[in-house]
Scaffold this active site. Structure first.
Site, PDB file in Angstrom:
ATOM      1  N   GLY A  43       0.799  -1.221   0.000  1.00 13.19           N
ATOM      2  CA  GLY A  43       0.000   0.000   0.000  1.00 13.19           C
ATOM      3  C   GLY A  43       0.830   1.269   0.000  1.00 13.19           C
ATOM      4  N   ASP A  83       4.471  14.119  -8.998  1.00 13.94           N
ATOM      5  CA  ASP A  83       4.018  14.547  -7.677  1.00 13.94           C
ATOM      6  C   ASP A  83       5.070  15.435  -7.002  1.00 13.94           C
ATOM      7  OD1 ASP A  83       2.362  14.183  -5.112  1.00 13.94           O
ATOM      8  OD2 ASP A  83       4.325  13.410  -4.531  1.00 13.94           O
ATOM      9  N   LYS A 113       4.920  19.685  -6.080  1.00 15.32           N
ATOM     10  CA  LYS A 113       5.269  20.263  -4.775  1.00 15.32           C
ATOM     11  C   LYS A 113       6.347  21.333  -4.941  1.00 15.32           C
ATOM     12  CE  LYS A 113       3.978  15.998  -2.458  1.00 15.32           C
ATOM     13  NZ  LYS A 113       4.428  14.643  -2.101  1.00 15.32           N
TER      14      LYS A 113
END
Lengths: 313, 177
Positions: free
Chosen positions: A187, A201, A205
């Site tokens: 996960g 990602d 940022k």
């Protein structure tokens, strides 16, 4: 404060669960198809049960949450690129009603920063977005307290999934594909890991940090981005033999924003392990400073959301 | 510091020698003949130039006058002087190249890097665990002149781009920790 939460993913549900502890009342919550609204305060457990069992948070329409009674709108829908919708529309509606907006969604401030600032200027509401960079790690508030002019560069490991994969590849000599499958089982990586492993990602940022630091608006398209998905285990082996490691590093300097795999010394502060994140601030008079910790996760990101809410009057 | 013609200074000379016995000795002779003091010789074994010559780097001490004579004497002797100057390599940086390194002529890649950046390859390791046809990685330690690291990296990037190789660059800047 009365809080409306848009988005019922890991961050949104954590905000709902933890709000009471921080002394706030969640008066509305919406996911993509439904809403629960109660001006007196939602029953967190009931809303989450319904989400779990029926896949919806309540009987209302998502618009009802936006139109409800709240002081601050927490925008925690998934990050989208380009027009940053629907997150940007939610932000606009709240600001036009002179409400505050706290973002966990990176889209609006990464892709449409000056649009956000213009709407904010015309509103009595304020926009804060600590949760968009580095989860619980205080990045934007650190820049805010030092003053953007005193920060000469920011570098960091800002994606826990990529860092987990690189750490495992180096420590165990395993291939990228092998470790990715393992990360997905645990996960740590999503079923579609593209955003994380291709550097998008981390780049979003960095673009947000660049927008806060600089005068010129940046978007993802202005960043130079290279991911870790094409890195063979042999590259990490060679780095390891030389007392170094490879990390996906985002860099915000006067030259712009760059994200890519970089060689750093094994004992460098930036060489964090597993899903940890770290941010290095270069300052004019105080050398380099470091903030590190958990850069993702529901309660972690909600912690940053509540820090932002705490800064609102 | 004075800059008189009598001051002994450190110099680096880059030569490309024909691969035949006695050639290295023949190249060193003009240095001692003209009063130069040999400090080190870096002989890049196994790394040939596209013409099949062997690159050699010589560090020496001499006065500016002596140094001019040494370079003239080397050229008179028919020795290929690629670069001669007072630049001393003082910084080191490590990069990793990834891609079809062998198929894209590794030796040519290294020569190009040395030629266009003025940096010297001090150490080199290749890792091709899946065989030479598959993608492999190479670690290079480059000696560069002081303050030149950024320029050297951008040159390396350009050379790598042309061969569709990827560069894992070192992270420069910030305080070394």
């Amino acid at each position: 404060m009365r809080v409306a939460v848009m988005g019922a993913g890991a961050v949104g549900t954590s905000v709902l669960e933890l709000a009471e502890e921080y002394g706030h009342t969640v008066t509305a919550m919406a996911d993509s198809s439904s809403a629960a609204v109660d001006a007196g305060g939602l029953d967190a457990e009931a809303v989450l049960d319904r989400k779990h069992q029926e896949g919806i948070v309540g009987s209302g329409d998502p618009e009802d949450a936006l139109d409800g009674e709240y002081d601050v709108l927490v925008e925690a829908t998934p990050t989208t690129l380009g027009d940053a919708e629907p997150g940007f529309g939610h932000l606009r509606e709240a600001l036009e009603r002179d409400r505050h907006v706290v973002l966990a969604n990176k889209g609006p401030v990464a892709e449409r920063y000056s649009d956000v600032r213009e709407l904010e200027a015309d509103s009595a509401g304020e926009v804060r977005f600590e949760a968009t960079v580095g989860g619980a790690i205080p990045v934007l508030s650190t820049i805010e307290s030092f003053g953007a002019a005193q920060i000469t560069a920011v570098r960091g490991v800002l994606n826990g999934t990529a860092n987990f994969i690189l750490t495992r590849m180096q420590n165990e000599g395993l291939s990228y594909e092998h470790v990715l499958a393992e990360a997905q089982d645990l996960g740590v990586a999503e079923a579609d890991p593209t955003f994380d492993v291709e550097g998008t990602d981390a780049a979003l940022k960095c673009v947000i940090v660049a927008n806060v630091l600089g005068d010129d608006e940046m978007t993802l398209a202005d960043a130079t981005v290279q991911g870790i998905h094409e890195l063979p285990a042999s590259a990490l082996d060679l780095a390891d033999d030389d007392g170094q490691t490879i990390r996906l590093v985002g860099e915000i300097t006067a030259d712009g924003v760059r994200v890519g795999p970089r060689l750093i010394a094994d004992n460098s502060a930036l060489a964090v392990s597993g899903t940890q994140n770290i941010v290095q601030f270069d300052t004019t008079y105080a050398g380099s400073l470091y903030n590190s910790g958990r850069g993702a996760g529901g309660p972690e990101t909600a912690t940053a959301v509540f820090a932002d809410i705490g800064h609102l009057d | 510091m004075s800059d008189s013609a009598e001051d002994v200074r450190a110099y680096t000379v880059r030569l490309e020698l024909v691969d035949r016995p006695g050639e290295l000795l023949r190249a060193l002779q003009p240095i001692s003949d003209n009063g130069g003091n040999l400090l080190s010789i870096f002989h890049e074994r196994g790394n040939l130039t596209p013409r099949g010559d062997i690159p050699v780097e010589v560090d020496l001490e001499a006065t500016p006058g002596q140094f001019d004579n040494i370079v003239d004497a080397l050229r008179d002797a028919g020795i290929n002087v690629i670069q001669a100057g007072a630049e001393q390599y003082s910084d080191e940086l490590t990069i990793v190249l990834v891609g079809h390194l062998v198929d894209t002529d590794l030796s040519d890649t290294l020569s190009q890097i040395q030629r266009s950046t003025g940096a010297s390859v001090r150490d080199f390791s290749l890792s091709a665990p899946e065989g030479e046809e598959k993608e492999s990685s190479a670690r290079l330690r480059l000696a560069t002149q002081k303050g030149q690291a950024r320029d050297v990296i951008s040159e390396v990037r350009a050379i790598a781009d042309e061969k569709e190789l990827r560069v894992v660059e070192p992270l420069l800047g910030g305080e070394a920790v």
